[in-house]
Scaffold this active site. Sequence first.
Site, mmCIF file in Angstrom:
data_model
loop_
_atom_site.group_PDB
_atom_site.id
_atom_site.type_symbol
_atom_site.label_atom_id
_atom_site.label_comp_id
_atom_site.label_asym_id
_atom_site.label_seq_id
_atom_site.Cartn_x
_atom_site.Cartn_y
_atom_site.Cartn_z
ATOM 1 C CB THR A 1 4.572 -1.078 13.173
ATOM 2 O OG1 THR A 1 5.153 -1.129 11.873
ATOM 3 C CG2 THR A 1 4.307 0.365 13.532
ATOM 4 C CG ASN B 1 6.001 0.906 7.769
ATOM 5 O OD1 ASN B 1 6.046 2.110 7.575
ATOM 6 N ND2 ASN B 1 5.712 0.030 6.824
ATOM 7 C CG ASP C 1 -1.606 -8.499 8.840
ATOM 8 O OD1 ASP C 1 -0.414 -8.202 8.627
ATOM 9 O OD2 ASP C 1 -2.158 -9.476 8.306
ATOM 10 C CG PHE D 1 4.601 2.114 3.023
ATOM 11 C CD1 PHE D 1 3.706 3.034 3.534
ATOM 12 C CD2 PHE D 1 4.421 0.770 3.349
ATOM 13 C CE1 PHE D 1 2.643 2.639 4.345
ATOM 14 C CE2 PHE D 1 3.373 0.366 4.170
ATOM 15 C CZ PHE D 1 2.489 1.304 4.671
ATOM 16 C CG HIS E 1 -5.712 0.535 3.902
ATOM 17 N ND1 HIS E 1 -5.386 1.518 2.994
ATOM 18 C CD2 HIS E 1 -4.536 -0.031 4.257
ATOM 19 C CE1 HIS E 1 -4.071 1.522 2.791
ATOM 20 N NE2 HIS E 1 -3.533 0.591 3.561
HETATM 21 P P1 IMP Z 1 1.664 -5.382 6.578
HETATM 22 O O1 IMP Z 1 0.312 -5.407 7.156
HETATM 23 O O2 IMP Z 1 2.462 -4.240 7.093
HETATM 24 O O3 IMP Z 1 2.358 -6.683 6.702
HETATM 25 O O4 IMP Z 1 1.504 -5.068 5.048
HETATM 26 C C1 IMP Z 1 1.277 -6.070 4.087
HETATM 27 C C2 IMP Z 1 1.747 -5.586 2.738
HETATM 28 O O5 IMP Z 1 0.909 -4.528 2.300
HETATM 29 C C3 IMP Z 1 3.174 -5.063 2.684
HETATM 30 O O6 IMP Z 1 3.721 -5.411 1.435
HETATM 31 C C4 IMP Z 1 3.021 -3.572 2.792
HETATM 32 O O7 IMP Z 1 4.069 -2.897 2.129
HETATM 33 C C5 IMP Z 1 1.698 -3.370 2.088
HETATM 34 N N1 IMP Z 1 0.989 -2.242 2.677
HETATM 35 C C6 IMP Z 1 0.530 -2.118 3.948
HETATM 36 N N2 IMP Z 1 -0.063 -0.925 4.117
HETATM 37 C C7 IMP Z 1 0.047 -0.302 2.925
HETATM 38 C C8 IMP Z 1 -0.364 0.979 2.488
HETATM 39 O O8 IMP Z 1 -0.924 1.802 3.225
HETATM 40 N N3 IMP Z 1 -0.081 1.278 1.208
HETATM 41 C C9 IMP Z 1 0.534 0.414 0.357
HETATM 42 N N4 IMP Z 1 0.962 -0.782 0.713
HETATM 43 C C10 IMP Z 1 0.707 -1.142 2.007
#
Ligand code: IMP
Length: 194
Positions: A8, A10, A69, A149, A177
Amino acid sequence: MNDIVFATNNAHKLEEARSIVGNRFRIRSLSEIGCHDDIPETADTLEGNALIKARWVKERYGYDCFADDTGLMVDALGGAPGVYSARYAGPECDSAANVRKLLGELDGKEDRKAHFATAVALINGDEEHVFVGKVDGSIACEPHGSGGFGYDPVFVPDETGVSFAEMAPEAKNMVSHRGRAIRLMVGFLDSFGK
Ligand code: IMP
């Protein structure tokens, strides 16, 4: 194991993971290994997408790594946005647009129960393992707080009663999570002395 790549860039996720892992091993980001690829997330499960990202890094860059994910599953929306949480408001959308769409879809609905789930895929040598973490909560009627975020301002874990965006990063890590999934991975690595 002294070094591991977290697939990542992020900054929030990197900070969360580094604070959980402490000084057990060093976590490197994708940009730190020179990976600027837009890794496709084409699976229809969290586990599948986490594995795609981890395998991409291992196969092309050769590093042991883990990838996550995450999906937000909302009961009243039949589990949506789920695995499509990142692109909920459209392919180029940002978090603010996703949150707006979510609040719009839930407008007037009494049942606001939801959960976040994260799959973490670990590739360590030639072994693959997946760890899953989950947190139950509800979707607030409007955003609260300025931390975190993504959907953090509208997700209220049952255990705390305030949104993730209102919690200190360490407090979010304790119940989140991703915190849970990463702690399972760390426990696994610790128990095998890796
Ligand atoms: P990804 O797994 O990073 O692709 O996250 C999928 C979506 O869930 C994205 O819109 C992220 O911004 C959101 N997301 C992932 N983790 C978190 C979290 O810990 N808090 C809030 N939103 C999250």
